[in-house]
Design a protein around this motif. Structure first.
Motif, PDB file in Angstrom:
ATOM      1  N   ASN A   1     -27.196 -18.845 -13.293  1.00  0.00           N
ATOM      2  CA  ASN A   1     -28.071 -19.674 -14.105  1.00  0.00           C
ATOM      3  C   ASN A   1     -27.255 -20.385 -15.183  1.00  0.00           C
ATOM      4  O   ASN A   1     -26.582 -19.743 -16.002  1.00  0.00           O
ATOM      5  N   THR A   2     -27.320 -21.715 -15.201  1.00  0.00           N
ATOM      6  CA  THR A   2     -26.463 -22.507 -16.089  1.00  0.00           C
ATOM      7  C   THR A   2     -26.740 -22.227 -17.560  1.00  0.00           C
ATOM      8  O   THR A   2     -25.807 -22.062 -18.358  1.00  0.00           O
ATOM      9  N   GLU A   3     -28.000 -22.151 -17.933  1.00  0.00           N
ATOM     10  CA  GLU A   3     -28.338 -21.907 -19.344  1.00  0.00           C
ATOM     11  C   GLU A   3     -27.825 -20.553 -19.812  1.00  0.00           C
ATOM     12  O   GLU A   3     -27.270 -20.430 -20.912  1.00  0.00           O
ATOM     13  N   LYS A   4     -28.005 -19.522 -18.992  1.00  0.00           N
ATOM     14  CA  LYS A   4     -27.552 -18.179 -19.365  1.00  0.00           C
ATOM     15  C   LYS A   4     -26.025 -18.117 -19.447  1.00  0.00           C
ATOM     16  O   LYS A   4     -25.460 -17.478 -20.350  1.00  0.00           O
ATOM     17  N   ALA A   5     -25.352 -18.794 -18.500  1.00  0.00           N
ATOM     18  CA  ALA A   5     -23.883 -18.799 -18.497  1.00  0.00           C
ATOM     19  C   ALA A   5     -23.333 -19.526 -19.727  1.00  0.00           C
ATOM     20  O   ALA A   5     -22.349 -19.079 -20.332  1.00  0.00           O
ATOM     21  N   ILE A   6     -23.975 -20.624 -20.115  1.00  0.00           N
ATOM     22  CA  ILE A   6     -23.555 -21.361 -21.312  1.00  0.00           C
ATOM     23  C   ILE A   6     -23.787 -20.514 -22.561  1.00  0.00           C
ATOM     24  O   ILE A   6     -22.960 -20.494 -23.486  1.00  0.00           O
ATOM     25  N   ASP A   7     -24.883 -19.785 -22.583  1.00  0.00           N
ATOM     26  CA  ASP A   7     -25.183 -18.922 -23.728  1.00  0.00           C
ATOM     27  C   ASP A   7     -24.106 -17.843 -23.891  1.00  0.00           C
ATOM     28  O   ASP A   7     -23.660 -17.559 -25.012  1.00  0.00           O
ATOM     29  N   ILE A   8     -23.670 -17.274 -22.767  1.00  0.00           N
ATOM     30  CA  ILE A   8     -22.595 -16.280 -22.803  1.00  0.00           C
ATOM     31  C   ILE A   8     -21.299 -16.928 -23.280  1.00  0.00           C
ATOM     32  O   ILE A   8     -20.562 -16.356 -24.097  1.00  0.00           O
ATOM     33  N   ALA A   9     -21.018 -18.136 -22.787  1.00  0.00           N
ATOM     34  CA  ALA A   9     -19.791 -18.836 -23.182  1.00  0.00           C
ATOM     35  C   ALA A   9     -19.717 -19.028 -24.693  1.00  0.00           C
ATOM     36  O   ALA A   9     -18.661 -18.836 -25.309  1.00  0.00           O
ATOM     37  N   LEU A  10     -20.845 -19.378 -25.304  1.00  0.00           N
ATOM     38  CA  LEU A  10     -20.865 -19.674 -26.742  1.00  0.00           C
ATOM     39  C   LEU A  10     -20.937 -18.425 -27.607  1.00  0.00           C
ATOM     40  O   LEU A  10     -20.401 -18.397 -28.721  1.00  0.00           O
ATOM     41  N   LYS A  11     -21.599 -17.373 -27.102  1.00  0.00           N
ATOM     42  CA  LYS A  11     -21.858 -16.201 -27.941  1.00  0.00           C
ATOM     43  C   LYS A  11     -21.093 -14.947 -27.523  1.00  0.00           C
ATOM     44  O   LYS A  11     -21.146 -13.924 -28.209  1.00  0.00           O
ATOM     45  N   GLY A  12     -20.405 -15.016 -26.386  1.00  0.00           N
ATOM     46  CA  GLY A  12     -19.744 -13.824 -25.857  1.00  0.00           C
ATOM     47  C   GLY A  12     -18.546 -13.372 -26.663  1.00  0.00           C
ATOM     48  O   GLY A  12     -18.069 -14.062 -27.568  1.00  0.00           O
ATOM     49  N   ARG A  13     -18.059 -12.169 -26.302  1.00  0.00           N
ATOM     50  CA  ARG A  13     -16.895 -11.582 -26.963  1.00  0.00           C
ATOM     51  C   ARG A  13     -15.615 -12.143 -26.361  1.00  0.00           C
ATOM     52  O   ARG A  13     -15.453 -12.169 -25.140  1.00  0.00           O
ATOM     53  N   VAL A  14     -14.692 -12.570 -27.210  1.00  0.00           N
ATOM     54  CA  VAL A  14     -13.384 -13.027 -26.750  1.00  0.00           C
ATOM     55  C   VAL A  14     -12.434 -11.836 -26.754  1.00  0.00           C
ATOM     56  O   VAL A  14     -12.260 -11.173 -27.772  1.00  0.00           O
ATOM     57  N   GLN A  15     -11.839 -11.558 -25.583  1.00  0.00           N
ATOM     58  CA  GLN A  15     -10.906 -10.438 -25.476  1.00  0.00           C
ATOM     59  C   GLN A  15      -9.616 -10.869 -24.796  1.00  0.00           C
ATOM     60  O   GLN A  15      -9.636 -11.730 -23.895  1.00  0.00           O
ATOM     61  N   LYS A  16      -8.518 -10.275 -25.228  1.00  0.00           N
ATOM     62  CA  LYS A  16      -7.239 -10.517 -24.574  1.00  0.00           C
ATOM     63  C   LYS A  16      -7.236  -9.829 -23.217  1.00  0.00           C
ATOM     64  O   LYS A  16      -7.658  -8.673 -23.086  1.00  0.00           O
ATOM     65  N   ILE A  17      -6.764 -10.528 -22.197  1.00  0.00           N
ATOM     66  CA  ILE A  17      -6.615  -9.909 -20.883  1.00  0.00           C
ATOM     67  C   ILE A  17      -5.179 -10.101 -20.395  1.00  0.00           C
ATOM     68  O   ILE A  17      -4.422 -10.904 -20.929  1.00  0.00           O
ATOM     69  N   HIS A  18      -4.852  -9.326 -19.373  1.00  0.00           N
ATOM     70  CA  HIS A  18      -3.525  -9.374 -18.769  1.00  0.00           C
ATOM     71  C   HIS A  18      -3.618 -10.161 -17.465  1.00  0.00           C
ATOM     72  O   HIS A  18      -4.624 -10.105 -16.766  1.00  0.00           O
ATOM     73  N   LEU A  19      -2.575 -10.892 -17.155  1.00  0.00           N
ATOM     74  CA  LEU A  19      -2.529 -11.705 -15.940  1.00  0.00           C
ATOM     75  C   LEU A  19      -1.429 -11.199 -15.013  1.00  0.00           C
ATOM     76  O   LEU A  19      -0.570 -10.414 -15.422  1.00  0.00           O
ATOM     77  N   GLY A  20      -1.472 -11.661 -13.777  1.00  0.00           N
ATOM     78  CA  GLY A  20      -0.373 -11.414 -12.853  1.00  0.00           C
ATOM     79  C   GLY A  20       0.520 -12.642 -12.791  1.00  0.00           C
ATOM     80  O   GLY A  20       0.058 -13.768 -12.967  1.00  0.00           O
ATOM     81  N   ARG A  21       1.794 -12.400 -12.558  1.00  0.00           N
ATOM     82  CA  ARG A  21       2.724 -13.515 -12.301  1.00  0.00           C
ATOM     83  C   ARG A  21       3.410 -13.246 -10.972  1.00  0.00           C
ATOM     84  O   ARG A  21       3.909 -12.149 -10.732  1.00  0.00           O
ATOM     85  N   ILE A  22       3.414 -14.251 -10.099  1.00  0.00           N
ATOM     86  CA  ILE A  22       4.066 -14.116  -8.801  1.00  0.00           C
ATOM     87  C   ILE A  22       5.161 -15.166  -8.678  1.00  0.00           C
ATOM     88  O   ILE A  22       4.990 -16.316  -9.111  1.00  0.00           O
ATOM     89  N   LYS A  23       6.287 -14.752  -8.114  1.00  0.00           N
ATOM     90  CA  LYS A  23       7.427 -15.648  -7.914  1.00  0.00           C
ATOM     91  C   LYS A  23       7.914 -15.503  -6.482  1.00  0.00           C
ATOM     92  O   LYS A  23       7.987 -14.391  -5.954  1.00  0.00           O
ATOM     93  N   ASN A  24       8.248 -16.623  -5.860  1.00  0.00           N
ATOM     94  CA  ASN A  24       9.020 -16.574  -4.620  1.00  0.00           C
ATOM     95  C   ASN A  24      10.227 -17.494  -4.792  1.00  0.00           C
ATOM     96  O   ASN A  24      10.533 -17.902  -5.920  1.00  0.00           O
ATOM     97  N   LYS A  25      10.889 -17.846  -3.729  1.00  0.00           N
ATOM     98  CA  LYS A  25      12.112 -18.656  -3.846  1.00  0.00           C
ATOM     99  C   LYS A  25      11.837 -20.060  -4.358  1.00  0.00           C
ATOM    100  O   LYS A  25      12.725 -20.726  -4.888  1.00  0.00           O
ATOM    101  N   GLU A  26      10.594 -20.525  -4.201  1.00  0.00           N
ATOM    102  CA  GLU A  26      10.282 -21.917  -4.507  1.00  0.00           C
ATOM    103  C   GLU A  26       9.577 -22.123  -5.837  1.00  0.00           C
ATOM    104  O   GLU A  26       9.721 -23.168  -6.477  1.00  0.00           O
ATOM    105  N   LYS A  27       8.761 -21.150  -6.279  1.00  0.00           N
ATOM    106  CA  LYS A  27       7.923 -21.405  -7.454  1.00  0.00           C
ATOM    107  C   LYS A  27       7.417 -20.102  -8.043  1.00  0.00           C
ATOM    108  O   LYS A  27       7.633 -19.014  -7.485  1.00  0.00           O
ATOM    109  N   GLN A  28       6.749 -20.224  -9.170  1.00  0.00           N
ATOM    110  CA  GLN A  28       6.058 -19.083  -9.758  1.00  0.00           C
ATOM    111  C   GLN A  28       4.717 -19.549 -10.294  1.00  0.00           C
ATOM    112  O   GLN A  28       4.533 -20.726 -10.609  1.00  0.00           O
ATOM    113  N   ARG A  29       3.778 -18.610 -10.382  1.00  0.00           N
ATOM    114  CA  ARG A  29       2.436 -18.964 -10.830  1.00  0.00           C
ATOM    115  C   ARG A  29       1.730 -17.723 -11.361  1.00  0.00           C
ATOM    116  O   ARG A  29       1.999 -16.601 -10.939  1.00  0.00           O
ATOM    117  N   LEU A  30       0.813 -17.955 -12.299  1.00  0.00           N
ATOM    118  CA  LEU A  30      -0.022 -16.884 -12.822  1.00  0.00           C
ATOM    119  C   LEU A  30      -1.284 -16.758 -11.979  1.00  0.00           C
ATOM    120  O   LEU A  30      -1.777 -17.750 -11.431  1.00  0.00           O
TER     121      LEU A  30
END
Length: 292
Positions: free
Chosen positions: A104-133
């Motif tokens: 639901n767009t309205e509910k998702a927007i409400d979460i976006a504006l009022k939700g909790r901001v938290q730090k998260i961890h990402l993955g990083r992958i590398k091969n011979k040609e490139k890397q990406r998160l």
């Protein structure tokens, strides 16, 4: 209002009626008195480029699309202080399911504006040609080959069904080569999924212990060449029984090196081929979660 401006980065062809949903989201934000700028993607790489150009404080970026759009915005915003929220409208939107963001767009927007901001961890992958998160997972072997085999036209018109059809076709022609997976020890497998989040392919819990806020991955290995046994393991994922099945392994790790000859996907999009290195990147992104 804790944000002075919202950037809405949207993929207008995600899912079915994405452009209408993005326009609706823009209107909802304006009606709430929010200063909003909408940036619509036209080609691969646009969302990442848009995100990288955004600077300032008291800014929120809402990624409107599917997991491919989220991945691009993540790669653009990582290591900045600007938070990212998600507005689901893609083929699968696994990240939205992980965060329990409603369609639901309205509910998702409400979460976006009022939700909790938290730090998260990402993955990083590398091969011979490139890397990406990546934010959700890296798949090596079977599921990556299924992603590689997806017809782009079918994906556009048939959405999730295109992935299912490709998965069936890939399974019928399955002839894997052995992978060597190294962290503190060497493991052998024919397919692997390295999970930063618990959800996979929708709401299925491939790695039930994984959490974006945990500084580690949970890896699931399939150690069989058999098409029949792999099909059983896939059905095991659907019913939540896969971890205890024979010829599988499930473990926690922060780093993996994978050698062998196999395709790789990250967050549902094709990345390339092995050999590859995968590592956790701590405190890499500010992400908006629903209030508990």
């Amino acid at each position: 209002m804790k944000y002075e401006k919202v950037f809405l980065i949207g993929n207008p062809i995600a899912g079915g009626s994405a452009f209408k949903k993005i326009t609706k989201a823009e209107n909802i934000l304006k009606n709430k008195g929010v200063s909003v700028e909408t940036l619509l993607t036209e080609k691969q790489g646009d969302a990442e480029r848009f995100a990288k150009q955004i600077k300032g404080s008291k800014i929120l970026v809402i990624a409107a699309g599917g997991d491919g759009t989220y991945n691009e915005v993540v790669n653009g915003l990582a290591f900045s202080q600007i938070p990212m929220a998600v507005l689901p409208m893609g083929t699968t939107s696994v990240l939205a399911k992980e965060l329990k963001i409603p369609k639901n767009t309205e509910k998702a927007i409400d979460i976006a504006l009022k939700g909790r901001v938290q730090k998260i961890h990402l993955g990083r992958i590398k091969n011979k040609e490139k890397q990406r998160l990546f934010i959700l997972m890296a798949g090596i072997g079977f599921d990556a080959l299924a992603v590689f085999n997806v017809d782009s036209q079918k994906k556009r018109y048939f959405k999730k069904i295109a992935y299912i059809l490709s998965g069936i076709k890939t399974l019928l022609n399955y002839a894997p080569t052995e992978l060597r997976i190294s962290n503190s020890e060497i493991k052998k497998a024919f397919s692997a999924v390295v999970c930063n989040a618990s959800c996979y392919g929708g709401s299925f819990k491939l790695a039930p212990d994984a959490d974006l806020r945990k500084p580690c991955f949970y890896a699931f290995l399939s150690q069989t060449r058999s098409k029949f046994e792999l099909a059983l393991q896939i059905s095991g994922v659907i019913f939540g029984k896969h971890i205890k099945m024979r010829n599988t392994e499930y473990f926690r790790t922060e780093f993996l090196e994978i050698t062998g000859d196999a395709h790789v996907q990250i967050d549902g999009d094709y990345f390339g081929k092995t050999p590859a290195q995968i590592e956790i990147v701590k405190d890499a992104l500010n992400l908006v979660f629903p209030e508990e």
